[in-house]
Design a protein around this motif. Structure first.
Motif, mmCIF file in Angstrom:
data_model
loop_
_atom_site.group_PDB
_atom_site.id
_atom_site.type_symbol
_atom_site.label_atom_id
_atom_site.label_comp_id
_atom_site.label_asym_id
_atom_site.label_seq_id
_atom_site.Cartn_x
_atom_site.Cartn_y
_atom_site.Cartn_z
ATOM 1 N N GLY A 3 96.196 41.570 -10.818
ATOM 2 C CA GLY A 3 97.370 42.312 -10.394
ATOM 3 C C GLY A 3 98.685 41.592 -10.616
ATOM 4 N N GLY A 4 98.632 40.341 -11.092
ATOM 5 C CA GLY A 4 99.861 39.631 -11.446
ATOM 6 C C GLY A 4 100.307 38.574 -10.460
ATOM 7 N N LYS A 5 99.514 38.284 -9.420
ATOM 8 C CA LYS A 5 99.940 37.312 -8.405
ATOM 9 C C LYS A 5 100.113 35.915 -8.993
ATOM 10 C CE LYS A 5 96.402 37.843 -5.692
ATOM 11 N NZ LYS A 5 95.614 38.688 -6.644
ATOM 12 N N SER A 6 99.095 35.441 -9.716
ATOM 13 C CA SER A 6 99.189 34.091 -10.296
ATOM 14 C C SER A 6 100.272 34.027 -11.366
ATOM 15 C CB SER A 6 97.834 33.668 -10.868
ATOM 16 O OG SER A 6 96.876 33.480 -9.835
ATOM 17 N N SER A 7 100.420 35.095 -12.118
ATOM 18 C CA SER A 7 101.485 35.129 -13.132
ATOM 19 C C SER A 7 102.857 35.063 -12.477
ATOM 20 C CB SER A 7 101.371 36.388 -13.989
ATOM 21 O OG SER A 7 100.184 36.379 -14.751
ATOM 22 N N LEU A 8 102.994 35.711 -11.332
ATOM 23 C CA LEU A 8 104.284 35.695 -10.641
ATOM 24 C C LEU A 8 104.637 34.286 -10.172
ATOM 25 C CD1 LEU A 8 106.593 37.549 -9.639
ATOM 26 C CD2 LEU A 8 105.433 37.577 -7.423
ATOM 27 N N ILE A 9 103.655 33.557 -9.618
ATOM 28 C CA ILE A 9 103.989 32.206 -9.159
ATOM 29 C C ILE A 9 104.174 31.253 -10.334
ATOM 30 C CG2 ILE A 9 102.917 32.530 -6.903
ATOM 31 C CD1 ILE A 9 100.619 30.764 -7.850
ATOM 32 N N LYS A 10 103.490 31.510 -11.456
ATOM 33 C CA LYS A 10 103.748 30.693 -12.646
ATOM 34 C C LYS A 10 105.161 30.949 -13.165
ATOM 35 C CE LYS A 10 98.938 30.212 -14.143
ATOM 36 N NZ LYS A 10 97.919 30.584 -15.158
ATOM 37 N N LEU A 46 96.369 49.439 1.734
ATOM 38 C CA LEU A 46 95.435 48.528 1.066
ATOM 39 C C LEU A 46 94.586 49.266 0.046
ATOM 40 C CD1 LEU A 46 94.368 46.295 4.076
ATOM 41 C CD2 LEU A 46 95.852 45.656 2.175
ATOM 42 N N LEU A 47 94.186 50.496 0.362
ATOM 43 C CA LEU A 47 93.437 51.299 -0.601
ATOM 44 C C LEU A 47 94.267 51.538 -1.849
ATOM 45 C CD1 LEU A 47 90.900 52.950 -1.255
ATOM 46 C CD2 LEU A 47 91.971 54.914 -0.125
ATOM 47 N N ASP A 48 95.531 51.857 -1.667
ATOM 48 C CA ASP A 48 96.434 52.070 -2.798
ATOM 49 C C ASP A 48 96.631 50.780 -3.585
ATOM 50 O OD1 ASP A 48 98.096 53.572 -4.431
ATOM 51 O OD2 ASP A 48 99.873 53.195 -3.223
ATOM 52 N N LEU A 49 96.766 49.653 -2.862
ATOM 53 C CA LEU A 49 97.015 48.364 -3.500
ATOM 54 C C LEU A 49 95.861 47.949 -4.397
ATOM 55 C CD1 LEU A 49 98.668 45.710 -3.760
ATOM 56 C CD2 LEU A 49 97.442 44.903 -1.731
ATOM 57 N N PHE A 50 94.637 48.122 -3.908
ATOM 58 C CA PHE A 50 93.483 47.626 -4.652
ATOM 59 C C PHE A 50 92.897 48.658 -5.601
ATOM 60 C CE2 PHE A 50 93.816 44.568 -1.225
ATOM 61 C CZ PHE A 50 93.562 43.373 -1.888
ATOM 62 N N ALA A 51 93.556 49.811 -5.724
ATOM 63 C CA ALA A 51 93.175 50.770 -6.751
ATOM 64 C C ALA A 51 93.561 50.223 -8.115
ATOM 65 C CB ALA A 51 93.863 52.119 -6.500
ATOM 66 N N GLU A 83 104.312 35.417 7.970
ATOM 67 C CA GLU A 83 105.441 36.112 8.583
ATOM 68 C C GLU A 83 105.779 37.402 7.836
ATOM 69 O OE1 GLU A 83 108.769 33.407 9.453
ATOM 70 O OE2 GLU A 83 107.364 31.807 8.960
ATOM 71 N N ARG A 84 105.500 37.389 6.541
ATOM 72 C CA ARG A 84 105.795 38.572 5.723
ATOM 73 C C ARG A 84 104.783 38.584 4.579
ATOM 74 N NH1 ARG A 84 110.244 41.860 6.089
ATOM 75 N NH2 ARG A 84 110.686 43.189 4.274
ATOM 76 N N VAL A 85 104.495 39.790 4.091
ATOM 77 C CA VAL A 85 103.501 39.918 3.026
ATOM 78 C C VAL A 85 103.988 40.931 2.006
ATOM 79 C CG1 VAL A 85 102.200 41.620 4.389
ATOM 80 C CG2 VAL A 85 101.072 40.422 2.502
ATOM 81 N N THR A 86 103.746 40.604 0.740
ATOM 82 C CA THR A 86 104.054 41.511 -0.358
ATOM 83 C C THR A 86 102.760 41.908 -1.042
ATOM 84 O OG1 THR A 86 106.235 40.524 -0.745
ATOM 85 C CG2 THR A 86 105.262 41.767 -2.561
ATOM 86 N N GLY A 87 102.542 43.210 -1.177
ATOM 87 C CA GLY A 87 101.384 43.724 -1.904
ATOM 88 C C GLY A 87 101.756 43.951 -3.362
ATOM 89 N N LEU A 88 101.047 43.273 -4.268
ATOM 90 C CA LEU A 88 101.410 43.284 -5.688
ATOM 91 C C LEU A 88 100.228 43.748 -6.528
ATOM 92 C CD1 LEU A 88 103.722 42.423 -7.699
ATOM 93 C CD2 LEU A 88 102.499 40.240 -7.910
ATOM 94 N N ASN A 89 100.428 44.827 -7.272
ATOM 95 C CA ASN A 89 99.489 45.270 -8.301
ATOM 96 C C ASN A 89 100.316 45.661 -9.518
ATOM 97 O OD1 ASN A 89 97.416 46.199 -9.864
ATOM 98 N ND2 ASN A 89 96.589 47.632 -8.358
ATOM 99 N N ARG A 90 100.729 44.636 -10.237
ATOM 100 C CA ARG A 90 101.661 44.710 -11.357
ATOM 101 C C ARG A 90 103.092 45.006 -10.906
ATOM 102 N NH1 ARG A 90 97.572 47.869 -13.376
ATOM 103 N NH2 ARG A 90 98.898 49.705 -13.479
ATOM 104 N N ARG A 91 103.230 45.776 -9.863
ATOM 105 C CA ARG A 91 104.525 46.010 -9.241
ATOM 106 C C ARG A 91 104.356 45.956 -7.726
ATOM 107 N NH1 ARG A 91 104.402 51.673 -8.215
ATOM 108 N NH2 ARG A 91 102.856 52.765 -9.489
ATOM 109 N N VAL A 92 105.457 45.944 -7.014
ATOM 110 C CA VAL A 92 105.408 45.831 -5.558
ATOM 111 C C VAL A 92 105.017 47.171 -4.962
ATOM 112 C CG1 VAL A 92 106.755 45.396 -3.478
ATOM 113 C CG2 VAL A 92 107.084 43.947 -5.491
ATOM 114 N N LEU A 93 103.919 47.158 -4.190
ATOM 115 C CA LEU A 93 103.466 48.364 -3.500
ATOM 116 C C LEU A 93 103.966 48.413 -2.064
ATOM 117 C CD1 LEU A 93 101.558 50.636 -4.724
ATOM 118 C CD2 LEU A 93 101.763 48.552 -6.056
ATOM 119 N N PHE A 94 104.110 47.248 -1.434
ATOM 120 C CA PHE A 94 104.696 47.189 -0.101
ATOM 121 C C PHE A 94 105.209 45.782 0.149
ATOM 122 C CE2 PHE A 94 100.045 46.681 0.582
ATOM 123 C CZ PHE A 94 100.004 45.396 1.115
ATOM 124 N N ASP A 95 106.101 45.663 1.110
ATOM 125 C CA ASP A 95 106.699 44.372 1.456
ATOM 126 C C ASP A 95 107.202 44.467 2.894
ATOM 127 O OD1 ASP A 95 107.883 41.672 0.711
ATOM 128 O OD2 ASP A 95 109.702 42.754 1.296
#
Length: 251
Positions: A52-59, A235-240, A211-223
């Motif tokens: 979903g791009g998490k590791s790419s985002l931190i890189k 979460l269902l939407d995020l992991f689709a 304290e805060r969480v961002t849901g990422l699946n190529r783009r931000v789904l929630f924050d």
């Protein structure tokens, strides 16, 4: 520590702003106009599916990946140390490399085969003690369990003391005792005002500790705060495989 009762401390770490950050590798879109903000001195989790791009985002944050858009670190004072703890350590387990050898290679300029330098030896000893590995300094890295190696990776992330710390699934190989060590470290970092960017798959830990969480699946789904954002529907939407949302959902 809980997200509901954050500690009031003076932030030493930077705020981080992702503004329409996109990344494409070949013909494959990895990040699609990602925008969100990490508050200075906060524990901010990133969650989402594999790929979903998490590791790419931190890189991208660490300057290791090219990107489009704007990425800004807003330091409260002078620029400070940035630490990084990877998800796993890939190496030849047959190598005669001890824990001390690894720490020397990662934490000092002096060649590791010359041993620990007097300048960093106290800090290395303290870091290994904080993760419960002081008594295994002479053990070969290849002889350690996966959880013990993860503790050593956490120890190297403490030197020098970071003001921005990036963690890539640090709990993935930890046993229960190791998880308690990690939670103590997380509390210490929060009390010191360190900005922590934390990729994690354990959603219960995120809900309890971030304290805060961002849901990422190529783009931000929630924050937003974990207690409000980690709902079954989101979460269902995020992991689709193909998220159905039409952009970020901020809380």
């Amino acid at each position: 520590m809980s997200a509901a009762q954050p500690l009031v401390t003076l932030a030493t770490g930077p705020g981080v702003e992702f503004d329409q950050v996109s990344l494409t590798l070949g013909q494959t879109p990895i990040l699609d106009h990602v925008s969100f903000t990490i508050r200075p001195g906060s524990v901010h989790a990133l969650v989402g599916p594999n790929g979903g791009g998490k590791s790419s985002l931190i890189k991208t944050l660490l300057g290791q990946m090219p990107h489009q858009g704007r990425l800004c670190l807003n330091w409260p004072g002078a620029t400070g140390p940035i630490g990084y703890v990877p998800q796993a350590l890939e190496f030849d387990r047959g190598l005669p490399m001890t824990v001390d050898d690894f720490m020397a290679a990662m934490c000092q300029r002096r060649p590791a085969f010359l041993g620990l330098s007097r300048k960093v030896a106290p800090a290395i000893g303290e870091a290994l003690a904080r993760v419960g590995m002081q008594d295994k300094r002479k053990r070969r890295m290849g002889a350690l369990s996966g959880g013990e190696r993860q503790r050593v990776l956490l120890a190297q992330g403490l030197i020098p003391a970071p003001q921005l710390l990036v963690l890539d699934e640090p709990m993935s190989a930890l046993d229960e005792a190791g998880a308690r060590v990690f939670e103590r470290l997380l509390t210490d970092w929060q009390q010191a005002g360190v900005t922590v960017v934390w990729i994690e798959h354990d959603l219960a830990a995120v809900k309890r500790l971030a304290e805060r969480v961002t849901g990422l699946n190529r783009r931000v789904l929630f924050d937003g705060p974990p207690g409000q954002t980690l709902s079954p529907e989101r979460l269902l939407d995020l992991f689709a495989t193909h998220p159905t949302g039409n952009g970020s959902n901020n809380v």
